[in-house]
Design a protein around this motif. Sequence first.
Motif: not given
Length: 237
Positions: A180-185, A226-228
């Motif tokens: 989710e994190l890296y796909f979102g980035l 922010c997610p990172y």
Amino acid sequence: MDAFTSFFDSQTSSRNRWASESLKNFRQISPVVQNHLKLVYLTLCCALIASAAGAYLHILWNIGGIITTLSCMGCMVWLLCTPTYEEKKRVSLLMAAGLFEGATIGPLIELAIEINPSVLISAFGGTALAFGCFSAAAMLARRREYLYLGGLLSSGLSMLIWLHFAASIFGGSAALFKFELYFGLLIFVGYMVVDTQEMIEKAHHGDLDYVKHALTLFTDFVASVCPYTDYHVEELG
């Protein structure tokens, strides 16, 4: 909130379909558009400074919360409803939105500083590097085929929202969280490219609203950093 703003802006722009001639445009960036880009990025830089000031004010006085979130959204809506000829007012509203946004994410930044200050530096530096590189790539590209990515990115964002929703109900593994994190980035980096090229294309057609364009890039930047930061805070915590 930032994801919703970027998604809403992309969806709105996708409805304003470009003519086939503009999508196949091979023109170099004109001096007028170059000057417009300078104004956009200068305004974006000022908004980020205002955001940093907001985060600092939260650390001093603990002001971040639901009130600053609503205030930020209110300033953005007010800005978009304000006529373009009221330039000073619109710039002030953008700076206020940046200030409130910084205060809103202040608790996350404060936690990152308490755990490991290098997390904040690496998150900001990595996002700034990606933002700069992909923005430069979008500006230097002769063709405007990146504009076609809008629909694909909207689909990816929808899938990300559904994944998060499913994980909150059924539970999720660490691997799913990382995905989710890296796909979102990846999605928000894509939005940087699309929004930059769309901004250039609009400027070629006479839309030189640098405040609105800076707001779009500001939400892209914050949505990416922010997610990172959140992920590495949880990992170290």
